[in-house]
Scaffold this motif. Structure first.
Motif, PDB file in Angstrom:
ATOM      1  N   GLY A  35       0.874   0.634  15.400  1.00  0.00           N
ATOM      2  CA  GLY A  35       0.773  -0.219  14.426  1.00  0.00           C
ATOM      3  C   GLY A  35       1.033   0.019  13.141  1.00  0.00           C
ATOM      4  O   GLY A  35       1.259  -0.738  12.775  1.00  0.00           O
ATOM      5  N   SER A  36       1.589   1.117  12.385  1.00  0.00           N
ATOM      6  CA  SER A  36       1.954   0.783  11.197  1.00  0.00           C
ATOM      7  C   SER A  36       3.529   0.541  10.663  1.00  0.00           C
ATOM      8  O   SER A  36       3.822   0.863  12.070  1.00  0.00           O
ATOM      9  N   PRO A  37       3.746   0.162  10.051  1.00  0.00           N
ATOM     10  CA  PRO A  37       5.223  -0.447   9.614  1.00  0.00           C
ATOM     11  C   PRO A  37       6.404   0.783  10.453  1.00  0.00           C
ATOM     12  O   PRO A  37       7.331   0.420  10.456  1.00  0.00           O
ATOM     13  N   ASP A  38       5.881   2.204   9.128  1.00  0.00           N
ATOM     14  CA  ASP A  38       6.780   3.524   9.963  1.00  0.00           C
ATOM     15  C   ASP A  38       6.543   3.240  12.046  1.00  0.00           C
ATOM     16  O   ASP A  38       7.891   3.381  12.099  1.00  0.00           O
ATOM     17  N   GLU A  39       5.736   2.908  12.888  1.00  0.00           N
ATOM     18  CA  GLU A  39       6.003   2.968  14.020  1.00  0.00           C
ATOM     19  C   GLU A  39       6.451   1.918  14.639  1.00  0.00           C
ATOM     20  O   GLU A  39       7.945   2.535  15.135  1.00  0.00           O
ATOM     21  N   ILE A  40       6.502   0.869  13.995  1.00  0.00           N
ATOM     22  CA  ILE A  40       7.383  -0.298  14.518  1.00  0.00           C
ATOM     23  C   ILE A  40       8.977  -0.356  13.955  1.00  0.00           C
ATOM     24  O   ILE A  40       9.510  -0.423  15.008  1.00  0.00           O
ATOM     25  N   HIS A  41       9.204   0.521  12.894  1.00  0.00           N
ATOM     26  CA  HIS A  41      10.612   0.470  12.624  1.00  0.00           C
ATOM     27  C   HIS A  41      11.363   2.205  13.555  1.00  0.00           C
ATOM     28  O   HIS A  41      12.475   1.834  13.571  1.00  0.00           O
ATOM     29  N   TYR A  42      10.189   2.881  13.202  1.00  0.00           N
ATOM     30  CA  TYR A  42      10.830   3.938  14.007  1.00  0.00           C
ATOM     31  C   TYR A  42      11.043   2.987  15.669  1.00  0.00           C
ATOM     32  O   TYR A  42      12.088   3.265  16.260  1.00  0.00           O
ATOM     33  N   LYS A  43      10.390   2.341  16.321  1.00  0.00           N
ATOM     34  CA  LYS A  43      10.115   1.244  17.773  1.00  0.00           C
ATOM     35  C   LYS A  43      11.594   1.073  17.701  1.00  0.00           C
ATOM     36  O   LYS A  43      12.775   1.259  18.547  1.00  0.00           O
ATOM     37  N   ARG A  44      12.039   0.553  16.270  1.00  0.00           N
ATOM     38  CA  ARG A  44      12.965  -0.675  16.331  1.00  0.00           C
ATOM     39  C   ARG A  44      14.804   0.099  16.339  1.00  0.00           C
ATOM     40  O   ARG A  44      15.141  -0.241  17.042  1.00  0.00           O
ATOM     41  N   ARG A  45      14.702   1.395  15.681  1.00  0.00           N
ATOM     42  CA  ARG A  45      15.674   2.183  15.676  1.00  0.00           C
ATOM     43  C   ARG A  45      16.664   2.152  17.187  1.00  0.00           C
ATOM     44  O   ARG A  45      17.976   2.674  17.012  1.00  0.00           O
ATOM     45  N   PHE A  46      14.988   2.707  17.952  1.00  0.00           N
ATOM     46  CA  PHE A  46      16.072   2.996  19.383  1.00  0.00           C
ATOM     47  C   PHE A  46      16.984   1.955  19.778  1.00  0.00           C
ATOM     48  O   PHE A  46      17.814   2.600  20.520  1.00  0.00           O
ATOM     49  N   ALA A  47      16.679   0.346  19.544  1.00  0.00           N
ATOM     50  CA  ALA A  47      17.321  -0.943  20.322  1.00  0.00           C
ATOM     51  C   ALA A  47      18.882  -0.579  19.801  1.00  0.00           C
ATOM     52  O   ALA A  47      19.844  -0.812  19.914  1.00  0.00           O
TER      53      ALA A  47
END
Length: 689
Positions: A560-572
């Motif tokens: 749920g951290s910003p890091d996790e969110i932005h790592y997940k967003r990178r995949f797209a």
């Protein structure tokens, strides 16, 4: 006259002082951090090296650009193109200024999707005037709780155009408008199902701009053969979308709206966005990169029309290397046309702001290509119009869909069971699902799996139990630990169970492993929460525990951290999703298990919640006598797993039904939520009739 900077960049780039990395707060360490950062570097490099590399001649480019444009439209959720429904355009009022009239315009780009804007018309009203569509960035004006849109903040642009002989339509964005929609589904709202629907607000912004051109074509003041587009920041991005996809645009000045994948995913200014500037952008800035474009291919689709790529040299979210690398690549496409002078870089001093220097480049470029004029660009002070003067709507229309357009913008596959020949119909549909799975949803899987390891990395035998750690290379460079427990004395009849683990299950399992193995089985780094009920000891036989990448021993950020969110967003941005890669990992795991156990031995895969969906998808690619034991398998992709564009092809009930049809001899044990089976039950009943 302003001189445009050519793409042969000379001189020394001077940046303002930036805090060093040593001054930044130290981050928590997670076991998979190095893995994920290296993974993105590797994937970006592959895309970067392939992008436009096969274009050697103009014939090469001309033979491919139609396909590239269609792919871009698809990645924006615009292929097939939505119906061009009546615009229902209205002028709700006028503002009379000394040198121009402002018409307050609203139209519906599709039923219920309202676009508000101001149309600036010079006095006296011209005929066949050069016309600029100005697409706003993120600059909303809110007063006393009322949103007036971004057209108020950016009004100095249409003011200049109208006082210099242009018609200019300035339109609000979806989010920062008089009817605020949303740009932040994955950025802030955890709405990862946007990927499943193939929805990005970038597509809405592109579509609204297309329909704005449709509206302008109806106006007698407008010369539809001399359309220009400009915008900065978010508006810079939208300028790229519309210019790349709609050749009615004859001239473009996107300002601070583009950088290459390397900048978005791997680069940035130290201490600000050093891990990639995607962290500073909402979802409207990106297509779903299913066809693995670098952004230079988007820009190249504008060729050979005149484009001025504009940016400041200390822009924290569009850094210099990112747009310079892109500019150099695109220049080669313009060279093929012999139109090098129609692709220029206008680089000015400053940060991410709408500066006079950037505007001077914009206005001069429009004069040059839309008016064939070398007249000097002069900006003068003027009395700005108030938000109230520029507001278009007196009240929000009751039928508006702006606030919910993410749920309907992209047409999804509809599944209605026919009344006749159901069996034949379904046989064709299952083949279609299998084909789309390989060629669309999982199109960016590697062509070959890495070889299976021949022996474990470590083994310990204690109390009659064999404990092993295998490090599986599920994809080149991606290493994921597998923990195996089995009786020390081999038995070909012993049952085989594969457990897909979330963080909690993985961590509890690792803590029960022999201490000697734990250095190869790192825990997730997430505080271990005791379960409500102590887990039961596993039954006899072989048990394999595996947490796909991003979980357990390869977790790379706090949940749920910003890091996790932005790592997940990178995949797209590399044409993937995290769940897509977890399915790939699990597919490798199941193939490894089949290779390990005696032929025809039954083996069970146990998974729950999001991992239940991961297991079901991986089972499609599995061989052997597989039993699935799934808890809380979702009945919709809106709850996961989140896969690129999947809902454009099928929903979870159809996937489940297709699996049962394709593998009728396999057992599926379901517990918890079971609504996913209802559609299959109805289907089978109609097939039997």
């Amino acid at each position: 006259m302003f001189q445009y900077r050519t793409l042969v960049i000379v001189g020394i780039l001077v940046l303002v002082a930036i805090p060093s990395l040593a001054q930044q707060p130290k981050e928590a360490t997670y076991p998979g951090r190095t893995l994920i950062e290296e993974y993105f570097r590797t994937e970006v490099k592959k895309i970067q090296q392939a992008d436009l590399a096969d274009i050697k001649t103009l014939a090469d480019w001309e033979s491919r650009k139609i396909l590239y444009r269609r792919e871009l439209l698809s990645m924006l959720g615009l292929f097939p193109m939505p119906e061009r429904t009546p615009l229902q355009a209205k002028v709700t009022g006028k503002v009379e200024a000394e040198k121009y009239t402002i018409e307050k315009v609203v139209f519906q780009s599709m039923p219920g999707l309202y676009v508000t804007g101001n149309l600036y018309i010079p006095k006296p009203a011209p005929k066949n005037a050069p016309t600029v569509l100005y697409v706003c960035g993120h600059g909303n004006v809110v007063k006393d709780g009322i949103s007036y849109g971004s057209k108020v903040a950016y009004q100095h642009h249409p003011h200049w155009y109208a006082t210099n002989g242009y018609v200019c339509l300035i339109i609000d964005t979806l989010q920062l408008s008089e009817i605020p929609g949303d740009h932040h589904g994955t950025h802030r709202l955890n709405e990862w199902w946007w990927h499943c629907r193939g929805y990005t607000p970038a597509g809405v912004e592109c579509w609204n701009a297309m329909r704005a051109l449709d509206y302008l074509e109806t106006r007698p003041e407008v010369d539809a053969t001399r359309f220009g587009v400009a915008g900065r920041s978010g508006g810079g991005a939208y300028s790229w979308w519309i210019t790349a996809t709609d050749e009615r645009i004859k001239c473009a000045v996107p300002v601070a709206g583009i950088a290459d994948l390397q900048a978005h995913l791997n680069e940035g200014y130290p201490g600000r966005m050093a891990k990639g500037v995607i962290t500073g952008h909402c979802d409207c800035m990106f297509m779903h990169n299913l066809y693995q474009f670098d952004f230079s291919k988007v820009a190249a689709l504008c060729a050979p029309r005149p484009v001025l790529l504009s940016n400041s040299d200390n822009d924290a979210i569009f850094p210099v290397p990112g747009y310079r690398r892109l500019a150099t690549k695109v220049q080669k496409i313009y060279q093929l046309y012999g139109k090098e002078n129609q692709w220029q870089l206008w680089e000015t001093k400053g940060e991410h702001k709408d500066t006079p220097e950037l505007r001077a480049g914009e206005y001069g470029w429009m004069n040059r290509w839309l008016k064939n004029s070398k007249e000097p660009v002069v900006e003068v002070e003027y009395e700005r119009h108030t938000p109230e003067e520029l507001k278009v709507l007196a009240e929000t229309p009751k039928d508006q869909r702006n606030t919910t357009i993410q749920k309907s913008f992209v047409a999804l596959k509809q599944w209605e069971i026919p009344k006749e020949n159901v069996g034949r119909w379904w046989a064709g549909k299952t083949q279609t699902i299998m084909s789309e799975m390989r060629n669309s949803v999982f199109r960016n899987w590697p062509k070959e799996m890495p070889a299976f390891p021949e022996k474990p990395n470590m083994e310990v035998v204690a109390d009659g139990i064999k404990h092993q750690v295998w490090i599986l290379e599920t994809e080149t460079g991606v290493h994921v630990p597998l923990y195996l427990k089995a009786p020390a004395k081999e038995s070909s009849a012993a049952p085989v169970t594969v457990h897909l683990c979330d963080d909690a299950m993985w961590d509890r399992t690792v803590t029960m492993a022999p201490e000697k193995l734990q250095k190869l089985l790192p825990t997730s780094g997430v505080p271990l929460v005791a379960p409500k009920d102590e887990p039961k000891a596993p039954s006899g036989g072989m048990h394999l525990y595996f947490a796909p990448r991003g979980l357990g021993g390869t977790r790379w950020a706090k949940p749920g951290s910003p890091d996790e969110i932005h790592y997940k967003r990178r995949f797209a941005l590399i044409g993937q999703t995290l769940h897509d890669r977890q399915i790939l990992d699990t597919t490798y795991l199941l193939a490894f298990v089949v290779n390990m156990i005696p032929k025809d031995t039954a083996y069970k895969c146990v998974a729950q919640d999001e991992l239940a969906g991961v297991a079901l998808h991986a089972a499609y690619f599995a061989k052997g006598n597989l039993v699935l034991n799934l808890t809380n398998l979702s009945s919709t992709y809106e709850k996961g797993p989140f896969l690129m564009h999947v809902m454009r092809f099928w929903e979870m009930p159809q996937l489940y039904a297709a699996y049962r049809s394709e593998f009728p001899g396999r057992v599926v044990e379901l517990s918890g939520e079971k609504t996913v089976t209802k559609w299959n039950t109805q289907l089978q009943e109609k097939i039997k009739k």
